[in-house]
Design a protein around this motif. Structure first.
Motif, PDB file in Angstrom:
ATOM      1  N   SER A  24      14.749  24.545 -11.311  1.00 34.23           N
ATOM      2  CA  SER A  24      14.063  25.849 -11.278  1.00 34.23           C
ATOM      3  C   SER A  24      12.831  25.856 -12.164  1.00 34.23           C
ATOM      4  O   SER A  24      11.778  26.382 -11.790  1.00 34.23           O
ATOM      5  N   VAL A  25      12.959  25.263 -13.349  1.00 34.40           N
ATOM      6  CA  VAL A  25      11.822  25.218 -14.277  1.00 34.40           C
ATOM      7  C   VAL A  25      10.697  24.368 -13.687  1.00 34.40           C
ATOM      8  O   VAL A  25       9.514  24.733 -13.753  1.00 34.40           O
ATOM      9  N   LEU A  26      11.054  23.239 -13.083  1.00 38.25           N
ATOM     10  CA  LEU A  26      10.027  22.369 -12.495  1.00 38.25           C
ATOM     11  C   LEU A  26       9.352  23.053 -11.308  1.00 38.25           C
ATOM     12  O   LEU A  26       8.139  22.920 -11.112  1.00 38.25           O
ATOM     13  N   ALA A  27      10.119  23.789 -10.513  1.00 34.86           N
ATOM     14  CA  ALA A  27       9.539  24.529  -9.396  1.00 34.86           C
ATOM     15  C   ALA A  27       8.571  25.590  -9.904  1.00 34.86           C
ATOM     16  O   ALA A  27       7.509  25.825  -9.308  1.00 34.86           O
ATOM     17  N   GLN A  28       8.925  26.212 -11.021  1.00 36.75           N
ATOM     18  CA  GLN A  28       8.026  27.197 -11.626  1.00 36.75           C
ATOM     19  C   GLN A  28       6.736  26.533 -12.100  1.00 36.75           C
ATOM     20  O   GLN A  28       5.647  27.087 -11.946  1.00 36.75           O
ATOM     21  N   ASN A  29       6.838  25.329 -12.648  1.00 35.28           N
ATOM     22  CA  ASN A  29       5.645  24.596 -13.078  1.00 35.28           C
ATOM     23  C   ASN A  29       4.734  24.314 -11.890  1.00 35.28           C
ATOM     24  O   ASN A  29       3.514  24.491 -11.978  1.00 35.28           O
ATOM     25  N   ILE A  30       5.322  23.863 -10.789  1.00 34.08           N
ATOM     26  CA  ILE A  30       4.518  23.531  -9.610  1.00 34.08           C
ATOM     27  C   ILE A  30       3.895  24.798  -9.027  1.00 34.08           C
ATOM     28  O   ILE A  30       2.729  24.793  -8.620  1.00 34.08           O
ATOM     29  N   ALA A  31       4.643  25.879  -9.024  1.00 33.40           N
ATOM     30  CA  ALA A  31       4.112  27.143  -8.508  1.00 33.40           C
ATOM     31  C   ALA A  31       2.940  27.649  -9.329  1.00 33.40           C
ATOM     32  O   ALA A  31       2.059  28.335  -8.824  1.00 33.40           O
ATOM     33  N   ASN A  32       2.908  27.295 -10.614  1.00 30.94           N
ATOM     34  CA  ASN A  32       1.835  27.755 -11.501  1.00 30.94           C
ATOM     35  C   ASN A  32       0.809  26.661 -11.770  1.00 30.94           C
ATOM     36  O   ASN A  32       0.120  26.692 -12.787  1.00 30.94           O
ATOM     37  N   TYR A  38      -1.761  28.030 -18.125  1.00 32.00           N
ATOM     38  CA  TYR A  38      -0.322  27.796 -18.003  1.00 32.00           C
ATOM     39  C   TYR A  38      -0.008  26.390 -18.482  1.00 32.00           C
ATOM     40  O   TYR A  38      -0.713  25.445 -18.154  1.00 32.00           O
ATOM     41  N   ARG A  39       1.047  26.260 -19.251  1.00 25.40           N
ATOM     42  CA  ARG A  39       1.508  24.960 -19.741  1.00 25.40           C
ATOM     43  C   ARG A  39       2.845  24.650 -19.100  1.00 25.40           C
ATOM     44  O   ARG A  39       3.694  25.539 -18.965  1.00 25.40           O
ATOM     45  N   SER A  40       3.019  23.396 -18.729  1.00 21.08           N
ATOM     46  CA  SER A  40       4.279  23.017 -18.099  1.00 21.08           C
ATOM     47  C   SER A  40       5.427  23.150 -19.091  1.00 21.08           C
ATOM     48  O   SER A  40       5.248  23.050 -20.302  1.00 21.08           O
ATOM     49  N   GLN A  41       6.603  23.379 -18.537  1.00 21.40           N
ATOM     50  CA  GLN A  41       7.803  23.542 -19.343  1.00 21.40           C
ATOM     51  C   GLN A  41       8.868  22.594 -18.829  1.00 21.40           C
ATOM     52  O   GLN A  41       8.808  22.123 -17.693  1.00 21.40           O
ATOM     53  N   ASP A  42       9.812  22.309 -19.672  1.00 18.68           N
ATOM     54  CA  ASP A  42      10.950  21.494 -19.259  1.00 18.68           C
ATOM     55  C   ASP A  42      12.126  21.869 -20.155  1.00 18.68           C
ATOM     56  O   ASP A  42      11.946  22.470 -21.213  1.00 18.68           O
ATOM     57  N   LEU A  43      13.315  21.518 -19.719  1.00 21.13           N
ATOM     58  CA  LEU A  43      14.500  21.800 -20.525  1.00 21.13           C
ATOM     59  C   LEU A  43      14.720  20.699 -21.542  1.00 21.13           C
ATOM     60  O   LEU A  43      14.356  19.548 -21.307  1.00 21.13           O
ATOM     61  N   THR A  44      15.331  21.060 -22.627  1.00 19.68           N
ATOM     62  CA  THR A  44      15.730  20.065 -23.606  1.00 19.68           C
ATOM     63  C   THR A  44      16.834  19.216 -22.988  1.00 19.68           C
ATOM     64  O   THR A  44      17.799  19.759 -22.451  1.00 19.68           O
ATOM     65  N   ASN A  95      -5.221  24.994 -17.627  1.00 21.30           N
ATOM     66  CA  ASN A  95      -3.913  24.704 -17.046  1.00 21.30           C
ATOM     67  C   ASN A  95      -3.523  23.262 -17.366  1.00 21.30           C
ATOM     68  O   ASN A  95      -4.308  22.348 -17.184  1.00 21.30           O
ATOM     69  N   GLY A  96      -2.313  23.092 -17.850  1.00 18.46           N
ATOM     70  CA  GLY A  96      -1.854  21.769 -18.258  1.00 18.46           C
ATOM     71  C   GLY A  96      -0.794  21.173 -17.358  1.00 18.46           C
ATOM     72  O   GLY A  96      -0.103  20.245 -17.767  1.00 18.46           O
ATOM     73  N   VAL A  97      -0.652  21.667 -16.147  1.00 17.60           N
ATOM     74  CA  VAL A  97       0.361  21.139 -15.233  1.00 17.60           C
ATOM     75  C   VAL A  97      -0.228  19.941 -14.488  1.00 17.60           C
ATOM     76  O   VAL A  97      -1.249  20.062 -13.819  1.00 17.60           O
ATOM     77  N   VAL A  98       0.404  18.798 -14.636  1.00 15.90           N
ATOM     78  CA  VAL A  98       0.005  17.596 -13.902  1.00 15.90           C
ATOM     79  C   VAL A  98       1.015  17.431 -12.774  1.00 15.90           C
ATOM     80  O   VAL A  98       2.195  17.175 -13.022  1.00 15.90           O
ATOM     81  N   LEU A  99       0.552  17.627 -11.562  1.00 15.58           N
ATOM     82  CA  LEU A  99       1.471  17.626 -10.418  1.00 15.58           C
ATOM     83  C   LEU A  99       2.211  16.303 -10.266  1.00 15.58           C
ATOM     84  O   LEU A  99       3.386  16.292  -9.884  1.00 15.58           O
ATOM     85  N   GLU A 100       1.559  15.188 -10.560  1.00 17.22           N
ATOM     86  CA  GLU A 100       2.229  13.890 -10.437  1.00 17.22           C
ATOM     87  C   GLU A 100       3.419  13.811 -11.398  1.00 17.22           C
ATOM     88  O   GLU A 100       4.495  13.325 -11.025  1.00 17.22           O
ATOM     89  N   GLU A 101       3.240  14.302 -12.606  1.00 10.34           N
ATOM     90  CA  GLU A 101       4.350  14.310 -13.576  1.00 10.34           C
ATOM     91  C   GLU A 101       5.484  15.208 -13.096  1.00 10.34           C
ATOM     92  O   GLU A 101       6.666  14.868 -13.236  1.00 10.34           O
ATOM     93  N   GLN A 102       5.116  16.340 -12.524  1.00  6.52           N
ATOM     94  CA  GLN A 102       6.143  17.277 -12.058  1.00  6.52           C
ATOM     95  C   GLN A 102       6.922  16.680 -10.888  1.00  6.52           C
ATOM     96  O   GLN A 102       8.133  16.835 -10.795  1.00  6.52           O
ATOM     97  N   MET A 103       6.232  15.984  -9.989  1.00  4.38           N
ATOM     98  CA  MET A 103       6.912  15.373  -8.845  1.00  4.38           C
ATOM     99  C   MET A 103       7.849  14.252  -9.300  1.00  4.38           C
ATOM    100  O   MET A 103       8.940  14.083  -8.745  1.00  4.38           O
ATOM    101  N   ILE A 104       7.435  13.498 -10.311  1.00  2.38           N
ATOM    102  CA  ILE A 104       8.310  12.454 -10.855  1.00  2.38           C
ATOM    103  C   ILE A 104       9.539  13.095 -11.490  1.00  2.38           C
ATOM    104  O   ILE A 104      10.669  12.629 -11.294  1.00  2.38           O
ATOM    105  N   ALA A 105       9.342  14.188 -12.204  1.00  2.89           N
ATOM    106  CA  ALA A 105      10.467  14.876 -12.842  1.00  2.89           C
ATOM    107  C   ALA A 105      11.409  15.467 -11.793  1.00  2.89           C
ATOM    108  O   ALA A 105      12.636  15.447 -11.956  1.00  2.89           O
TER     109      ALA A 105
END
Length: 137
Positions: A24-32, A38-44, A95-105
């Motif tokens: 859910s968090v990664l989907a929110q990153n991609i949506a934003n 906006y800065r990407s987020q991830d869970l601990t 905006n600090g969301v790198v889509l390639e990083e998000q897709m890998i995650a």
């Protein structure tokens, strides 16, 4: 005794819940990905050593009404925001969301989810085999 009270089943369920929340968090990153500042987020990540230590602890039995139940550690999935210095690529609008990083995650999360689900299903299959109700699939 319920099958959901078993340690391995609880750990697999906890991992599945964490992975669902991470998705859910990664989907929110991609949506934003185009939202300004906006800065990407991830869970601990789940600390496996801490999880095992929590499982090993024996619960305190409450035999009288005046006994205190103690505290139970919460399953908190903390969200870590990526700081400015952790981002190597930012758009002009901040905006600090790198889509390639998000897709890998996202792919990593899917692989981990499949692994935890397979472990969960194998455990169920072993119970079925032990009870004579059919083998593992």
């Amino acid at each position: 005794m319920s099958i959901t009270n078993l340690t391995l089943m609880n750990m697999a369920q906890h991992k599945l819940n964490w992975l669902s929340e991470r998705q859910s968090v990664l989907a929110q990153n991609i949506a934003n990905a185009d939202s300004p500042s906006y800065r990407s987020q991830d869970l601990t990540p789940i600390n496996f050593k801490r999880e095992v230590e929590q499982v090993i602890k024996l619960p305190v039995a409450v035999t009288e009404g005046s006994h205190m139940t103690g505290t139970t550690p919460r399953n908190d999935f903390r969200i870590d925001k990526t700081s400015y210095k952790d981002v190597y690529e930012a758009s002009p609008n901040g905006n600090g969301v790198v889509l390639e990083e998000q897709m890998i995650a996202v792919q990593d999360t899917k692989l981990q989810y499949d692994l935890a689900l397979n472990l969960y299903n194998k455990q169920i299959g072993m119970f079925r085999t032990a009870l004579g109700g059919g083998g593992a699939r």
